[in-house]
Motif scaffolding. Structure first.
Motif, PDB file in Angstrom:
ATOM      1  N   VAL A  21       0.834  -1.199   0.000  1.00 61.64           N
ATOM      2  CA  VAL A  21       0.000   0.000   0.000  1.00 61.64           C
ATOM      3  C   VAL A  21       0.871   1.252   0.000  1.00 61.64           C
ATOM      4  CG1 VAL A  21      -1.839  -1.214   1.248  1.00 61.64           C
ATOM      5  CG2 VAL A  21      -0.184   0.169   2.509  1.00 61.64           C
ATOM      6  N   CYS A  22       0.252   2.363  -0.366  1.00 62.45           N
ATOM      7  CA  CYS A  22       0.916   3.661  -0.367  1.00 62.45           C
ATOM      8  C   CYS A  22       1.243   4.073   1.079  1.00 62.45           C
ATOM      9  CB  CYS A  22      -0.020   4.685  -1.006  1.00 62.45           C
ATOM     10  SG  CYS A  22       0.568   6.377  -0.908  1.00 62.45           S
ATOM     11  N   PRO A  23       2.481   4.535   1.355  1.00 60.84           N
ATOM     12  CA  PRO A  23       2.852   4.955   2.709  1.00 60.84           C
ATOM     13  C   PRO A  23       2.176   6.255   3.136  1.00 60.84           C
ATOM     14  CG  PRO A  23       4.639   5.435   1.208  1.00 60.84           C
ATOM     15  CD  PRO A  23       3.610   4.647   0.425  1.00 60.84           C
ATOM     16  N   VAL A  24       1.657   7.006   2.184  1.00 64.39           N
ATOM     17  CA  VAL A  24       1.033   8.295   2.489  1.00 64.39           C
ATOM     18  C   VAL A  24      -0.441   8.125   2.811  1.00 64.39           C
ATOM     19  CG1 VAL A  24       0.475  10.592   1.590  1.00 64.39           C
ATOM     20  CG2 VAL A  24       2.689   9.539   1.072  1.00 64.39           C
ATOM     21  N   CYS A  25      -1.169   7.417   1.952  1.00 68.75           N
ATOM     22  CA  CYS A  25      -2.620   7.374   2.090  1.00 68.75           C
ATOM     23  C   CYS A  25      -3.180   5.969   2.300  1.00 68.75           C
ATOM     24  CB  CYS A  25      -3.278   8.025   0.872  1.00 68.75           C
ATOM     25  SG  CYS A  25      -3.111   7.050  -0.624  1.00 68.75           S
ATOM     26  N   GLY A  26      -2.310   4.939   2.206  1.00 75.64           N
ATOM     27  CA  GLY A  26      -2.779   3.579   2.456  1.00 75.64           C
ATOM     28  C   GLY A  26      -3.566   2.962   1.315  1.00 75.64           C
ATOM     29  N   SER A  27      -3.568   3.625   0.173  1.00 81.02           N
ATOM     30  CA  SER A  27      -4.298   3.087  -0.972  1.00 81.02           C
ATOM     31  C   SER A  27      -3.555   1.913  -1.597  1.00 81.02           C
ATOM     32  CB  SER A  27      -4.484   4.196  -2.013  1.00 81.02           C
ATOM     33  OG  SER A  27      -4.998   3.660  -3.208  1.00 81.02           O
ATOM     34  N   MET A  28      -4.306   0.974  -2.140  1.00 81.11           N
ATOM     35  CA  MET A  28      -3.709  -0.130  -2.885  1.00 81.11           C
ATOM     36  C   MET A  28      -3.592   0.206  -4.367  1.00 81.11           C
ATOM     37  SD  MET A  28      -5.366  -3.494  -1.125  1.00 81.11           S
ATOM     38  CE  MET A  28      -7.036  -2.850  -1.225  1.00 81.11           C
ATOM     39  N   GLU A  29      -4.033   1.414  -4.722  1.00 79.54           N
ATOM     40  CA  GLU A  29      -4.026   1.817  -6.128  1.00 79.54           C
ATOM     41  C   GLU A  29      -2.641   2.288  -6.539  1.00 79.54           C
ATOM     42  OE1 GLU A  29      -6.908   2.088  -8.422  1.00 79.54           O
ATOM     43  OE2 GLU A  29      -7.464   0.546  -7.009  1.00 79.54           O
ATOM     44  N   LEU A  30      -1.667   1.378  -6.440  1.00 83.79           N
ATOM     45  CA  LEU A  30      -0.294   1.701  -6.802  1.00 83.79           C
ATOM     46  C   LEU A  30       0.034   1.084  -8.152  1.00 83.79           C
ATOM     47  CD1 LEU A  30       1.368   0.857  -3.398  1.00 83.79           C
ATOM     48  CD2 LEU A  30       1.137   3.141  -4.329  1.00 83.79           C
ATOM     49  N   TYR A  31       0.811   1.782  -8.911  1.00 83.91           N
ATOM     50  CA  TYR A  31       1.337   1.143 -10.121  1.00 83.91           C
ATOM     51  C   TYR A  31       2.830   1.418 -10.227  1.00 83.91           C
ATOM     52  CZ  TYR A  31       0.565   5.708 -12.366  1.00 83.91           C
ATOM     53  OH  TYR A  31       0.560   7.036 -12.670  1.00 83.91           O
ATOM     54  N   TYR A  32       3.533   0.491 -10.803  1.00 86.52           N
ATOM     55  CA  TYR A  32       4.984   0.527 -10.830  1.00 86.52           C
ATOM     56  C   TYR A  32       5.463   1.163 -12.124  1.00 86.52           C
ATOM     57  CZ  TYR A  32       9.770  -1.052 -10.013  1.00 86.52           C
ATOM     58  OH  TYR A  32      11.116  -1.105  -9.798  1.00 86.52           O
ATOM     59  N   GLU A  33       6.259   2.201 -11.962  1.00 84.50           N
ATOM     60  CA  GLU A  33       6.812   2.913 -13.106  1.00 84.50           C
ATOM     61  C   GLU A  33       8.222   2.399 -13.340  1.00 84.50           C
ATOM     62  OE1 GLU A  33       6.705   5.704 -16.147  1.00 84.50           O
ATOM     63  OE2 GLU A  33       5.090   5.393 -14.724  1.00 84.50           O
ATOM     64  N   ALA A  34       8.411   1.630 -14.361  1.00 88.78           N
ATOM     65  CA  ALA A  34       9.691   0.953 -14.581  1.00 88.78           C
ATOM     66  C   ALA A  34      10.587   1.712 -15.549  1.00 88.78           C
ATOM     67  CB  ALA A  34       9.445  -0.458 -15.089  1.00 88.78           C
ATOM     68  N   GLY A  35      10.203   2.935 -15.882  1.00 87.56           N
ATOM     69  CA  GLY A  35      10.969   3.675 -16.882  1.00 87.56           C
ATOM     70  C   GLY A  35      12.308   4.186 -16.387  1.00 87.56           C
ATOM     71  N   GLY A  36      12.442   4.434 -15.085  1.00 86.88           N
ATOM     72  CA  GLY A  36      13.670   5.004 -14.546  1.00 86.88           C
ATOM     73  C   GLY A  36      14.734   3.959 -14.284  1.00 86.88           C
ATOM     74  N   VAL A  37      15.786   4.368 -13.591  1.00 85.80           N
ATOM     75  CA  VAL A  37      16.889   3.463 -13.300  1.00 85.80           C
ATOM     76  C   VAL A  37      16.437   2.399 -12.303  1.00 85.80           C
ATOM     77  CG1 VAL A  37      19.199   3.269 -12.334  1.00 85.80           C
ATOM     78  CG2 VAL A  37      18.604   5.245 -13.742  1.00 85.80           C
ATOM     79  N   GLU A  38      15.799   2.824 -11.243  1.00 92.32           N
ATOM     80  CA  GLU A  38      15.355   1.888 -10.217  1.00 92.32           C
ATOM     81  C   GLU A  38      13.862   1.577 -10.319  1.00 92.32           C
ATOM     82  OE1 GLU A  38      16.514   3.103  -6.312  1.00 92.32           O
ATOM     83  OE2 GLU A  38      18.444   3.833  -6.996  1.00 92.32           O
ATOM     84  N   GLY A  39      13.146   2.492 -10.895  1.00 89.31           N
ATOM     85  CA  GLY A  39      11.697   2.335 -10.953  1.00 89.31           C
ATOM     86  C   GLY A  39      11.060   2.943  -9.718  1.00 89.31           C
ATOM     87  N   LEU A  40       9.913   3.538  -9.917  1.00 91.61           N
ATOM     88  CA  LEU A  40       9.218   4.194  -8.827  1.00 91.61           C
ATOM     89  C   LEU A  40       7.763   3.754  -8.794  1.00 91.61           C
ATOM     90  CD1 LEU A  40      10.582   7.809  -9.343  1.00 91.61           C
ATOM     91  CD2 LEU A  40      11.206   6.255  -7.497  1.00 91.61           C
ATOM     92  N   TYR A  41       7.196   3.829  -7.599  1.00 88.90           N
ATOM     93  CA  TYR A  41       5.775   3.559  -7.455  1.00 88.90           C
ATOM     94  C   TYR A  41       5.000   4.870  -7.523  1.00 88.90           C
ATOM     95  CZ  TYR A  41       7.061  -1.112  -5.928  1.00 88.90           C
ATOM     96  OH  TYR A  41       7.558  -2.382  -5.879  1.00 88.90           O
ATOM     97  N   HIS A  42       3.905   4.822  -8.219  1.00 85.11           N
ATOM     98  CA  HIS A  42       2.995   5.959  -8.273  1.00 85.11           C
ATOM     99  C   HIS A  42       1.698   5.554  -7.587  1.00 85.11           C
ATOM    100  CE1 HIS A  42       4.880   8.065 -12.021  1.00 85.11           C
ATOM    101  NE2 HIS A  42       5.787   7.469 -11.300  1.00 85.11           N
TER     102      HIS A  42
END
Ligand SMILES: [Zn+2]
Length: 59
Positions: free
Chosen positions: A3-24
């Motif tokens: 889940v998101c550490p800010v709001c607790g939502s499960m609506e996360l998607y993984y952005e794999a475009g960067g070097v490490e990748g980030l969650y949105h």
């Protein structure tokens, strides 16, 4: 579940475009590599905390 550490939502998607990748987070717009591995109870607590902060900011 993850889940998101800010709001607790499960609506996360993984952005794999960067070097490490980030969650949105679709719910609050959080972008980062850190997410919370939580159970149902933890996710609920994070969501409540997030909603309380929102109310406090509105005051
Ligand atoms: Zn979020």
């Amino acid at each position: 579940m993850q889940v998101c550490p800010v709001c607790g939502s499960m609506e996360l998607y993984y952005e794999a475009g960067g070097v490490e990748g980030l969650y949105h987070c679709k719910n609050c717009g959080y972008i980062g590599s850190f997410i919370v591995e939580a159970n149902e109870e933890m996710a609920r607590l994070i969501r409540e905390e997030y909603e309380n902060k929102g109310r406090n900011t509105a005051l």
